[in-house]
Each structure stands twice: as structure tokens, then as C-alpha cells.
Design a protein around this motif. Structure first.
Motif, PDB file in Angstrom:
ATOM      1  N   SER A 148     -23.108 -52.218 -29.013  1.00  0.00           N
ATOM      2  CA  SER A 148     -23.407 -51.408 -27.831  1.00  0.00           C
ATOM      3  C   SER A 148     -24.771 -51.782 -27.244  1.00  0.00           C
ATOM      4  O   SER A 148     -24.979 -51.704 -26.044  1.00  0.00           O
ATOM      5  CB  SER A 148     -23.335 -49.915 -28.155  1.00  0.00           C
ATOM      6  N   LYS A 149     -25.682 -52.222 -28.091  1.00  0.00           N
ATOM      7  CA  LYS A 149     -26.984 -52.712 -27.595  1.00  0.00           C
ATOM      8  C   LYS A 149     -26.805 -54.036 -26.844  1.00  0.00           C
ATOM      9  O   LYS A 149     -27.334 -54.206 -25.750  1.00  0.00           O
ATOM     10  CB  LYS A 149     -27.940 -52.963 -28.774  1.00  0.00           C
ATOM     11  N   HIS A 203     -24.127 -55.202 -25.553  1.00  0.00           N
ATOM     12  CA  HIS A 203     -23.328 -54.964 -24.349  1.00  0.00           C
ATOM     13  C   HIS A 203     -24.223 -54.410 -23.234  1.00  0.00           C
ATOM     14  O   HIS A 203     -24.097 -54.802 -22.068  1.00  0.00           O
ATOM     15  CB  HIS A 203     -22.190 -53.989 -24.662  1.00  0.00           C
ATOM     16  N   ALA A 204     -25.154 -53.530 -23.602  1.00  0.00           N
ATOM     17  CA  ALA A 204     -26.077 -52.957 -22.606  1.00  0.00           C
ATOM     18  C   ALA A 204     -26.878 -54.072 -21.926  1.00  0.00           C
ATOM     19  O   ALA A 204     -27.115 -54.034 -20.718  1.00  0.00           O
ATOM     20  CB  ALA A 204     -27.023 -51.953 -23.261  1.00  0.00           C
ATOM     21  N   ARG A 208     -18.935 -55.008 -15.168  1.00  0.00           N
ATOM     22  CA  ARG A 208     -18.404 -54.683 -16.494  1.00  0.00           C
ATOM     23  C   ARG A 208     -17.449 -55.716 -17.055  1.00  0.00           C
ATOM     24  O   ARG A 208     -17.583 -56.118 -18.199  1.00  0.00           O
ATOM     25  CB  ARG A 208     -17.744 -53.297 -16.499  1.00  0.00           C
ATOM     26  N   MET A 227     -33.261 -50.107 -24.660  1.00  0.00           N
ATOM     27  CA  MET A 227     -32.216 -49.750 -23.686  1.00  0.00           C
ATOM     28  C   MET A 227     -31.219 -48.754 -24.270  1.00  0.00           C
ATOM     29  O   MET A 227     -30.964 -48.753 -25.466  1.00  0.00           O
ATOM     30  CB  MET A 227     -31.426 -50.995 -23.285  1.00  0.00           C
ATOM     31  N   THR A 228     -30.639 -47.961 -23.382  1.00  0.00           N
ATOM     32  CA  THR A 228     -29.571 -47.063 -23.810  1.00  0.00           C
ATOM     33  C   THR A 228     -28.327 -47.886 -24.127  1.00  0.00           C
ATOM     34  O   THR A 228     -27.923 -48.711 -23.314  1.00  0.00           O
ATOM     35  CB  THR A 228     -29.231 -46.076 -22.676  1.00  0.00           C
ATOM     36  N   PRO A 229     -27.744 -47.674 -25.314  1.00  0.00           N
ATOM     37  CA  PRO A 229     -26.552 -48.469 -25.671  1.00  0.00           C
ATOM     38  C   PRO A 229     -25.386 -48.201 -24.715  1.00  0.00           C
ATOM     39  O   PRO A 229     -25.262 -47.100 -24.184  1.00  0.00           O
ATOM     40  CB  PRO A 229     -26.194 -47.977 -27.070  1.00  0.00           C
ATOM     41  N   VAL A 230     -24.589 -49.199 -24.479  1.00  0.00           N
ATOM     42  CA  VAL A 230     -23.375 -49.050 -23.667  1.00  0.00           C
ATOM     43  C   VAL A 230     -22.202 -49.539 -24.517  1.00  0.00           C
ATOM     44  O   VAL A 230     -22.136 -50.710 -24.868  1.00  0.00           O
ATOM     45  CB  VAL A 230     -23.461 -49.893 -22.363  1.00  0.00           C
ATOM     46  N   MET A 231     -21.312 -48.630 -24.863  1.00  0.00           N
ATOM     47  CA  MET A 231     -20.183 -49.022 -25.721  1.00  0.00           C
ATOM     48  C   MET A 231     -19.254 -49.984 -24.982  1.00  0.00           C
ATOM     49  O   MET A 231     -18.976 -49.806 -23.814  1.00  0.00           O
ATOM     50  CB  MET A 231     -19.357 -47.792 -26.112  1.00  0.00           C
ATOM     51  N   SER A 243     -23.444 -44.399 -22.931  1.00  0.00           N
ATOM     52  CA  SER A 243     -22.316 -44.721 -22.054  1.00  0.00           C
ATOM     53  C   SER A 243     -21.113 -45.140 -22.889  1.00  0.00           C
ATOM     54  O   SER A 243     -21.223 -45.982 -23.766  1.00  0.00           O
ATOM     55  CB  SER A 243     -22.698 -45.848 -21.101  1.00  0.00           C
TER      56      SER A 243
END
Lengths: 184, 235
Positions: A33-34, A36-37, A46, B61-65, B181
């Protein structure tokens, strides 16, 4: 980042290098998730970010064996792969030549003490935030835009409406001040 | 951006290392800097130091799944699992797809039916599930979230994002940590994402939908208005 997390990541990378798929799955769960961010931040799209994320983990799987010798802390190594791959893709989109020598930089051999001697990450991050704040708003924004969004000198020059050379020397000075601050 | 005294040679080196780490060098200058990495250990270390410092920005940064299909795709591309529909269609039908299979299927259906009729069936063994029904204030937007086994399924039941906008899904825990997210809502159908590793499902968790630019929030934090929000309720 806590030291224990760092050691766990190192262990996962080391086991991934041996072809351990469970370790690879754990590494993905802990870090995707990091990464991907970062891909989202650079590419702002996306589907492309998701595609890039897949390429990043394929690179991680294939390159895990070289990790131990590169002298970076595990999260920096992973972040650098993700950022470079996303930026390669961003520049390919506008058919600009790829200017980041990503593979070389990711796999520099190091004679320095191993990553376990690296600074404790949380403190380092706080320090970086403070130093960016000290830099001034424009300078900090420029550094962030370059690192997190893949902007180039040409992009900055267009945004600030200044010649590229002026922008470059301004940014280089800002970077030196940043370095002085984080090295204190 | 005023002119100042030129950088010292040492500072020039430092700046070059930073520019290489940032990917700002182009053409011959980039090639020369890369070549120097293998000849000049101090320079190589300088680049690594910059990489370490700069990575702090990304760690914050805020993680984004990523959607669950991303992991699926990685394993398929590495050959760790077979891609769907890669089976040879000319291959003989496996036994369970022939007449015997139909019979076995009927028996299985009967068994499941009996199982479902049993009072106090073993629902708890799979862990508790949760759901949330998100409805916008004007009721134009309706989204269902279903959470089971640390996977959440989001379905757009009614409404659509504007052409140049996307709806983004957020996981908000009550401990004050930044919303995470969970990705974007597809224009139709549903999406499944795995929960972040440190996410703790519970009735104090809220799911929110925000209106974002196409492709999702550029910053990893909600930038647009929150259109709908709801707490998880236990199934």
C-alpha cells in the motif's frame, strides 16, 4: 520505522531471494500500500499505477538477491524501486528520454556497513520533515514535487516561469541547505 | 532566486549526487554520473545517503491499498499460479463436469441445504463479517460494503461519478490515524480489496466515499468532499 519492522522486512527480502513465496506474500502485504501510494502520486492514474505496482514487485522478486549488497535500508530500497519505475513510466508517457539510471542506482555495490547500521528511520523522517519546513514553502514544494510526482527541471521552470538554469541553481542551493540541515 | 556565490567543488559533488538520486539529470550528464558510481565509492555513498534521506518523504505518505487483482497479476506473471482460462479447452472434461459430477453436485447441494437448516450453524468459524451501507445526503449515491475474512467488497448500487471524477473509498479507524484509501469505486460492478495489514475491523470503523479527480486523490489523502460515510455493523 521501528527497528523490529526493519529487521522483519530484511528477513522477508532475504527469504524472497531464496525463492520463498510465503515470504514474498508477506513482503507484499506489509509494503504494497505504501509502494502503491508512490505509484499513484507519480502517475496520477490508477490503472497505470496498478500495472506499475505489479512490475515493481516482479522486480523485487527478481532483485531480492542483490539487496543485501546495496547498502540501503529495506524500505528505501523498495521505495526507490517503486519511485524509479513509476517515473520511468511517467516519462515514457510523454516520450521524453528516461533520465533516471534506475537499475544502476538500485544496485550500487556498497562497502559500507550493512543496512542494520542505518539510522533509525522514524527519527530520520521527522528530521527530514523539519528540515523541509525550514527550507521555505516554495523550495520544499519543489523538492516534494520532484520526489513524489517526478517533476523535472523543465516542469519546474514552466511552473515558476523562470529559465531552467536559474531554477536549477536555485534548487541545488536548496538541496545543499537541506543536506546541511539533515546532517547536523 | 538571486545569484549567490558559486558552490564549492564539494557542494557541486553533493548537488550532483542529489540530482542523480532524484532523477533530474539528463543526457551525457546523467551517463557520466552513473559511470562515476562504479569508480568513486564516496560519490556512490553520497547518492545512497540522499536516497535514504529522500525516501522519508515517501514513507510519510498515506498508504493506498491496491486491488486484490494486482497481487493475483503479480503471481500469474511470475508463474506462481496459473492464470484463469489458461486451461486447455480441448482437454477431456474432468469427472465432476460429467454426468457423475451432476449427481455429486446434487448431493452437495442437498448437504448444504441441510447444513443451513441446522440451528446455530457454525457461522463463527470464518470470523465475524461486517457490512456498511453508504448513502449520500440526497440519496443519489448508494454504495454497499461487505467485509469478510479481511477482504472488503465494494459495490456501487446507485449513482455515478462525473466524467472527470472518481469516487474513492476510505477506511477510517477511531484511533485518529489517517484514513487509508481502499481504492476507487469501479463505474459498475464491484471491487474487492484486501485490508491493510494493521487495519482492525470493528464497529468503530467508518467507511467513507469522497469525490476525487479522475484516477483518485493525487496526494493519497482525501481532497474532495466526503459524499457518504457509515460505520461497519456486524453481520
Amino acid at each position: 520505522m521501528k527497528d523490529s519492522t526493519k529487521n522483519q522486512l530484511e528477513e522477508m527480502i532475504a527469504r524472497t531471494a531464496l525463492g520463498d513465496r510465503d515470504a514474498f506474500a508477506m513482503l507484499y502485504e506489509a509494503t504494497s500500500s505504501k509502494l502503491h501510494a508512490i505509484c499513484v502520486s507519480v502517475l496520477k492514474d490508477r490503472p497505470e499505477a496498478e500495472e506499475t505496482l505489479q512490475e515493481v514487485y516482479i522486480k523485487i522478486w527478481q532483485g531480492a538477491g542483490r539487496y543485501a549488497s546495496n547498502g540501503l535500508s529495506p524500505m528505501t530500497w523498495l521505495i526507490t524501486i517503486a519511485r524509479n519505475r513509476a517515473i520511468d513510466r511517467l516519462r515514457a508517457r510523454t516520450s521524453r528520454p528516461v533520465t533516471f539510471p534506475s537499475d544502476e542506482a538500485e544496485t550500487l555495490p556498497s562497502s559500507e556497513p550493512g543496512p542494520e547500521a542505518a539510522t533509525i528511520r522514524t527519527q530520520e523522517r521527522k528530521l527530514l520533515d523539519n528540515c523541509l519546513a525550514e527550507l521555505g514553502k516554495d523550495q520544499a514544494e519543489a523538492v516534494r514535487a520532484i520526489y513524489l510526482e517526478g517533476q523535472t527541471y523543465a516542469d519546474l521552470a514552466a511552473r515558476l516561469d523562470k529559465p531552467i538554469n536559474t531554477v536549477r541553481s536555485w534548487l541545488r542551493r536548496s538541496l545543499m541547505r537541506l543536506k546541511d540541515c539533515v546532517s547536523q | 532566486m538571486t545569484e549567490e556565490t558559486p558552490l564549492t567543488p564539494e557542494q557541486e559533488d553533493d548537488a550532483l549526487a542529489a540530482e542523480l538520486a532524484l532523477g533530474l539529470l539528463e543526457g551525457e550528464e546523467a551517463q557520466a554520473a552513473v559511470a562515476r558510481l562504479s569508480e568513486d565509492p564516496a560519490f556512490a555513498q553520497n547518492v545512497r545517503d540522499w536516497q535514504e534521506h529522500l525516501a522519508g518523504m515517501a514513507e510519510g505518505m498515506t498508504p493506498v491499498m491496491a486491488p486484490a487483482r494486482a497481487w493475483q497479476g503479480i503471481r500469474e506473471r511470475l508463474g506462481h499460479i496459473a492464470a484463469p482460462l489458461t486451461e486447455d479447452p480441448t482437454k477431456a472434461l474432468p469427472w465432476w463436469r460429467g454426468p457423475l459430477g451432476v449427481l455429486a453436485g446434487l448431493v452437495a447441494v442437498a448437504a448444504i441445504a441441510v447444513f443451513l437448516w441446522l440451528p446455530g450453524s457454525m457461522q463463527d468459524t470464518a470470523g465475524p463479517g461486517y457490512r456498511a451501507e453508504l448513502v449520500s445526503e440526497d440519496e443519489a449515491l448508494r454504495i454497499a460494503a461487505l467485509l469478510e475474512n479481511r477482504e472488503i467488497e465494494i459495490t456501487l448500487e446507485q449513482g455515478a461519478a462525473a466524467d472527470d471524477r472518481d469516487f474513492e473509498i476510505w477506511w477510517i479507524e477511531s484511533d485518529g490515524s489517517a484514513p487509508v484509501s481502499l481504492g476507487l469505486i469501479p463505474p459498475s460492478g464491484s471491487t474487492r480489496v484486501g485490508l491493510p495489514e494493521d487495519a482492525t475491523p470493528g464497529e468503530n470503523v467508518q467507511i467513507a466515499i469522497s469525490d476525487e479527480p479522475k484516477g483518485g486523490s493525487p496526494s493519497g489523502e482525501a481532497t474532495g468532499p466526503i459524499l457518504a460515510i457509515a460505520s461497519l455493523t456486524r453481520l
